[in-house]
Design a protein around this motif. Sequence first.
Motif, PDB file in Angstrom:
ATOM      1  N   GLU A 199       2.621  15.826   6.523  1.00 45.05           N
ATOM      2  CA  GLU A 199       2.149  14.629   5.827  1.00 45.05           C
ATOM      3  C   GLU A 199       0.848  14.094   6.429  1.00 45.05           C
ATOM      4  O   GLU A 199       0.731  12.924   6.761  1.00 45.05           O
ATOM      5  CB  GLU A 199       3.240  13.558   5.811  1.00 45.05           C
TER       6      GLU A 199
ATOM      7  N   ARG B  65      -2.275  14.798   4.775  1.00 41.82           N
ATOM      8  CA  ARG B  65      -3.285  14.605   3.712  1.00 41.82           C
ATOM      9  C   ARG B  65      -2.755  13.663   2.632  1.00 41.82           C
ATOM     10  O   ARG B  65      -1.888  14.027   1.840  1.00 41.82           O
ATOM     11  CB  ARG B  65      -3.657  15.947   3.084  1.00 41.82           C
ATOM     12  N   ASP B  66      -3.288  12.450   2.620  1.00 41.42           N
ATOM     13  CA  ASP B  66      -2.932  11.463   1.602  1.00 41.42           C
ATOM     14  C   ASP B  66      -3.618  11.865   0.294  1.00 41.42           C
ATOM     15  O   ASP B  66      -4.842  11.913   0.215  1.00 41.42           O
ATOM     16  CB  ASP B  66      -3.393  10.077   2.043  1.00 41.42           C
TER      17      ASP B  66
ATOM     18  N   ALA C 218       0.714   9.172  -8.129  1.00 40.53           N
ATOM     19  CA  ALA C 218       0.969   8.083  -7.179  1.00 40.53           C
ATOM     20  C   ALA C 218       1.417   6.816  -7.909  1.00 40.53           C
ATOM     21  O   ALA C 218       2.371   6.158  -7.494  1.00 40.53           O
ATOM     22  CB  ALA C 218      -0.278   7.811  -6.337  1.00 40.53           C
TER      23      ALA C 218
ATOM     24  N   SER D 235       0.866  -1.186   0.000  1.00 39.94           N
ATOM     25  CA  SER D 235       0.000   0.000   0.000  1.00 39.94           C
ATOM     26  C   SER D 235       0.897   1.229   0.000  1.00 39.94           C
ATOM     27  O   SER D 235       2.075   1.140   0.337  1.00 39.94           O
ATOM     28  CB  SER D 235      -0.929   0.016   1.213  1.00 39.94           C
TER      29      SER D 235
ATOM     30  N   SER E 144      -3.153  10.252  -2.643  1.00 43.33           N
ATOM     31  CA  SER E 144      -3.027   9.165  -3.615  1.00 43.33           C
ATOM     32  C   SER E 144      -4.276   8.975  -4.465  1.00 43.33           C
ATOM     33  O   SER E 144      -4.167   8.595  -5.633  1.00 43.33           O
ATOM     34  CB  SER E 144      -2.645   7.854  -2.930  1.00 43.33           C
TER      35      SER E 144
ATOM     36  N   LYS F  97       0.897   5.844   0.270  1.00 40.47           N
ATOM     37  CA  LYS F  97       0.264   7.145   0.466  1.00 40.47           C
ATOM     38  C   LYS F  97       1.125   8.187  -0.235  1.00 40.47           C
ATOM     39  O   LYS F  97       2.348   8.080  -0.237  1.00 40.47           O
ATOM     40  CB  LYS F  97       0.160   7.481   1.949  1.00 40.47           C
TER      41      LYS F  97
END
Length: 91
Positions: free
Chosen positions: A51, A53-54, A63, A39, A56, A41
């Motif tokens: 860091e 706010r992801d 991404a 996975s 992706s 981000k």
Amino acid sequence: MKRPIDGLVFSRPRQGMAAIRAGEWKLLAEVNAKREIQSAKLFNVVEDIAEKRDLSAAQADKARRLQSRLQTYLETVGDPSPTMRRRKKAE
């Protein structure tokens, strides 16, 4: 010596993580024992230094490109971190 990819890579396979930084973007990935990305981000570290706010999903193409570059790196560069056994012997 030519670097295998553009960007700055951090790889800690025994801790199950790897990251790539390219410009203002950072992809933080969870990796398994085979160094495969499970996975990831994506963060814009200029606008979101903490860091939180992801991005992706919102920046899916970015991404995917960074994840592909990171996976290529993990597949082509040996794991430089020492084994736990070597670390214990050194102490």
